[in-house]
Design a protein around this motif. Structure first.
Motif, PDB file in Angstrom:
ATOM      1  N   GLU A   1       0.860  -0.817  -0.110  1.00 56.27           N
ATOM      2  CA  GLU A   1       0.058  -0.148   0.372  1.00 56.27           C
ATOM      3  C   GLU A   1       1.420   1.161   0.003  1.00 56.27           C
ATOM      4  OE1 GLU A   1      -1.996  -0.398   3.398  1.00 56.27           O
ATOM      5  OE2 GLU A   1      -3.674  -1.642   2.619  1.00 56.27           O
ATOM      6  N   GLY A   2       2.194   1.177  -0.588  1.00 57.03           N
ATOM      7  CA  GLY A   2       2.991   2.558  -0.617  1.00 57.03           C
ATOM      8  C   GLY A   2       4.067   2.554   0.438  1.00 57.03           C
ATOM      9  N   SER A   3       3.408   1.970   1.506  1.00 60.42           N
ATOM     10  CA  SER A   3       4.615   2.250   2.874  1.00 60.42           C
ATOM     11  C   SER A   3       5.373   1.091   3.403  1.00 60.42           C
ATOM     12  CB  SER A   3       3.276   2.457   3.910  1.00 60.42           C
ATOM     13  OG  SER A   3       2.378   3.142   3.850  1.00 60.42           O
ATOM     14  N   LEU A   4       6.040   1.056   4.411  1.00 66.23           N
ATOM     15  CA  LEU A   4       6.997   0.215   4.365  1.00 66.23           C
ATOM     16  C   LEU A   4       6.490  -0.595   5.829  1.00 66.23           C
ATOM     17  CD1 LEU A   4      10.171   1.153   3.779  1.00 66.23           C
ATOM     18  CD2 LEU A   4       9.455  -0.816   2.694  1.00 66.23           C
ATOM     19  N   TRP A   5       6.420  -1.808   6.033  1.00 69.39           N
ATOM     20  CA  TRP A   5       5.879  -1.845   7.387  1.00 69.39           C
ATOM     21  C   TRP A   5       6.977  -3.089   8.135  1.00 69.39           C
ATOM     22  CZ3 TRP A   5       0.408  -1.582   8.289  1.00 69.39           C
ATOM     23  CH2 TRP A   5       0.101  -0.937   6.944  1.00 69.39           C
ATOM     24  N   VAL A   6       7.246  -2.242   9.201  1.00 65.95           N
ATOM     25  CA  VAL A   6       8.573  -2.813  10.008  1.00 65.95           C
ATOM     26  C   VAL A   6       7.824  -3.709  11.442  1.00 65.95           C
ATOM     27  CG1 VAL A   6      10.402  -2.221  11.505  1.00 65.95           C
ATOM     28  CG2 VAL A   6      10.103  -0.802   9.306  1.00 65.95           C
ATOM     29  N   GLY A   7       7.970  -4.613  11.616  1.00 65.17           N
ATOM     30  CA  GLY A   7       8.457  -5.585  12.759  1.00 65.17           C
ATOM     31  C   GLY A   7       9.384  -5.101  13.989  1.00 65.17           C
ATOM     32  N   ARG A   8       8.892  -4.735  14.851  1.00 64.72           N
ATOM     33  CA  ARG A   8       9.476  -4.550  16.424  1.00 64.72           C
ATOM     34  C   ARG A   8       9.521  -5.678  17.467  1.00 64.72           C
ATOM     35  NH1 ARG A   8      13.153  -1.656  17.173  1.00 64.72           N
ATOM     36  NH2 ARG A   8      12.201  -1.290  19.174  1.00 64.72           N
TER      37      ARG A   8
END
Length: 221
Positions: free
Chosen positions: A113-120
């Motif tokens: 969706e045009g974004s980065l998704w970062v796991g913490r």
């Protein structure tokens, strides 16, 4: 949002591992992504591209890479320490850099969706971030440590790794509720995670030095 118990009431099913891709002479596999043709694995000091049919390593980019990896259709994104590098896979050149959400503890990385998704990892969170600035746009809570992250067909999945146990989980992107659990065999851990957009997940195997292909459950429309 209040976190629930680390043990989900959602029943688990056994993950179906359909293939393993051993990578020689590696300390570990961290991030994993897929560019439509090749699997990319982050292996501490280099990104390794794997042919999913032959299992051969067909490309290597000498870049530090100690956590998640993503692909946006043109560029690779790689977490390394406190930053995320945007990399041209053809040349290996870093074309942009943005700050990671925090120093240390960043694990999975996905593009959707045009974004980065970062796991913490220990925060048990997934951040949606702006790929140009690194600004956090929203946060999703999980009830387990988060390793790899991937989106496929509007579904959000992430890997877990606590002690000697790992799962691949589908969660509600609004509430964080666990919707589905694929339990890996004991000692078979999940670091990075990516979908091939069809029937498989590619899961980094941490210190095993392997990437594993895991069958993705399909749901009725």
């Amino acid at each position: 949002m209040t976190r629930t118990s680390s043990r989900s009431a959602t029943p688990a099913r056994a993950a179906e591992i359909v293939r393993e891709y051993p990578l020689d002479h590696l300390e570990g596999v961290h991030g994993v992504t897929y560019d439509g043709t090749r699997i990319w694995a982050a292996t501490n000091e280099r990104l390794v591209a794997i042919d999913p049919d032959s299992g051969a390593a067909v490309r290597k980019l000498e870049r530090p890479c100690d956590a998640g990896t993503a692909f946006d259709g043109k560029y690779l994104y790689q977490i390394t320490d406190s930053r995320i590098e945007k990399i041209d896979p053809a040349s290996g050149e870093v074309v942009a850099t943005i700050p990671a959400p925090a120093v240390g503890g960043n694990t999975g990385l996905a593009w959707a969706e045009g974004s980065l998704w970062v796991g913490r990892y220990r925060d048990r969170r997934i951040h949606r971030i702006d790929p140009a600035t690194g600004a956090i746009q929203r946060t999703i809570e999980s009830n387990r440590f988060v390793t790899g992250v991937t989106w496929v067909d509007g579904e959000l999945w992430h890997g877990t790794w606590e002690g000697d146990e790992s799962e691949i989980r589908r969660i509600d992107p609004d509430s964080g509720e666990v919707l589905e659990r694929l339990q890996m065999p004991a000692g078979t851990n999940v670091s990075g995670l990516e979908s091939d957009g069809a029937d498989l997940f590619y899961a980094g195997g941490g210190g095993s030095g392997k990437v594993r292909a895991v069958r993705r459950p399909r749901h009725a429309a």
